[in-house]
Design a protein around this motif. Structure first.
Motif, short mmCIF file in Angstrom:
data_model
loop_
_atom_site.label_atom_id
_atom_site.label_comp_id
_atom_site.label_asym_id
_atom_site.label_seq_id
_atom_site.Cartn_x
_atom_site.Cartn_y
_atom_site.Cartn_z
N UNK A 107 -7.97 88.66 34.93
CA UNK A 107 -8.24 89.73 35.90
C UNK A 107 -6.97 90.36 36.47
N UNK A 108 -5.92 89.56 36.64
CA UNK A 108 -4.68 90.11 37.19
C UNK A 108 -4.07 91.13 36.24
N UNK A 109 -4.08 90.83 34.94
CA UNK A 109 -3.56 91.77 33.95
C UNK A 109 -4.44 93.02 33.87
N UNK A 110 -5.75 92.84 34.00
CA UNK A 110 -6.66 93.98 33.96
C UNK A 110 -6.37 94.94 35.12
N UNK A 166 -14.41 92.34 31.83
CA UNK A 166 -14.19 93.66 31.24
C UNK A 166 -15.17 94.67 31.81
N UNK A 167 -16.43 94.29 31.90
CA UNK A 167 -17.44 95.20 32.47
C UNK A 167 -17.08 95.53 33.92
N UNK A 168 -16.69 94.54 34.69
CA UNK A 168 -16.33 94.77 36.09
C UNK A 168 -15.11 95.67 36.19
N UNK A 169 -14.12 95.46 35.32
CA UNK A 169 -12.90 96.26 35.37
C UNK A 169 -13.18 97.72 34.98
N UNK A 170 -14.03 97.93 33.99
CA UNK A 170 -14.37 99.29 33.59
C UNK A 170 -15.15 100.01 34.69
N UNK A 171 -16.07 99.30 35.31
CA UNK A 171 -16.92 99.93 36.32
C UNK A 171 -16.17 100.16 37.64
N UNK A 172 -15.31 99.22 38.01
CA UNK A 172 -14.68 99.29 39.31
C UNK A 172 -13.23 99.74 39.32
N UNK A 173 -12.62 99.84 38.14
CA UNK A 173 -11.20 100.18 38.09
C UNK A 173 -10.94 101.68 38.10
#
Length: 315
Positions: free
Chosen positions: A15-18, A49-56
């Protein structure tokens, strides 16, 4: 086409790299579910990945996920969970270790089914096919023409080197004992010809010596000189290097735009097909070459510093 000068690989299990990837000036970021993720971390990585795409905040970046290859038990769940969970925030999927066009057709079909089920625009999510072994290279023409979703071919050097028994452990460098020419030239040209035949982009793979920026640039220049559109980056230090190498120099960009403007003037106002621009003859072939450089410069965000006037014509 999308700009893919720098294609940043980010492990989906970190998650840190994302989060860090969102702040880097890479043209494309792919969130990886394959080689950089341990088998026991695959399911958690999908959720990350789903969380990073949705929230990033991925503003200005092409958003991509690399799923696992079709010889594994993870691929179909990768596609279903990522696209159902964040399909509206996803631009492309990378399918690794592609050996046969039917693999791309399978992914295309599954994507279509999910898009219809979820009410997404059918066909919007693209595919990048990664060529990583001898069989994939032999079949690359058929692979390149296998789906309208295909946007790019990607060279996977590490697995490819292993598949042909290349005698080196340094990815991207010339194998010891190979003293004549470039051991990768045929591979790169083969990918390039297949990609351009089907109007696809073509991307060089990673350089694993991540802190050797000059080494990265040297290898990247080889691919850029042939006509590749970009290269993978594994570390923030490589991002600026890739953007630099795969962007035209300012003088080249200005020259290309000048050719296009001059050629348009002479063929429409004076109705001539071949003229002199300074000391250079320009014609239709010149226009085609200039279009390539100008397009890359525009995609890189370059701005013109010179413009054409009819007085630029040589007497």
């Amino acid at each position: 086409m999308r700009s893919r000068r720098s294609v940043l690989a980010v492990p989906g299990s970190n998650p840190r790299f994302l989060e860090k990837a969102q702040t880097l000036p890479a043209d494309e970021v792919f969130l990886d579910l394959e080689d950089s993720v341990a088998p026991l971390a695959k399911e958690e990585a999908r959720q990350n990945v789903v969380a990073a795409l949705r929230g990033g905040d991925w503003t200005g970046k092409t958003r991509v996920v690399r799923v696992n290859d079709l010889t594994t038990q993870w691929t179909y769940r990768d596609v279903i969970e990522v696209v159902e969970g964040a399909g509206e925030h996803l631009d492309c999927l990378i399918l690794p270790k592609v050996q046969d066009p039917t693999e791309v057709v399978w992914l295309d079909t599954l994507l279509t089914q999910i898009e219809k089920t979820m009410g997404l625009d059918v066909g919007r999510i693209g595919i990048e096919a990664q060529i990583e072994n001898a069989r994939g290279l032999v079949n690359v023409d058929a692979i390149a023409g296998s789906s309208r979703r295909l946007e790019a071919l990607v060279f996977g050097p590490a697995d490819f080197m292993a598949s042909i028994n290349m005698r080196t452990l340094v990815v991207g460098e010339q194998p010891p004992g190979y003293t004549e020419g470039d051991a990768y030239h045929y591979i790169l040209m083969r990918l390039l010809m297949a990609a351009r035949t089907h109007d696809l982009q073509v991307i060089d793979g990673p350089y694993l010596q991540i802190k050797d920026v000059e080494g990265y640039k040297r290898v990247a220049r080889r691919a850029a000189a042939l006509g590749f559109d970009g290269k993978w980056v594994l570390h923030p230090l490589q991002v600026d290097a890739a953007n630099e190498v795969f962007s035209p120099a300012q003088d080249d960009y200005d020259h290309a735009e000048l050719i296009l403007e001059a050629y348009d003037y002479y063929t429409t106002v004076e109705r001539r097909g071949a003229v002199m621009l300074g000391n250079e003859m320009i014609d239709e072939a010149s226009r085609k070459m200039a279009l390539v450089v100008a397009a890359k410069g525009r995609a890189a965000g370059l701005r013109r510093t010179r413009s054409f006037t009819p007085s630029d014509r040589s007497s």
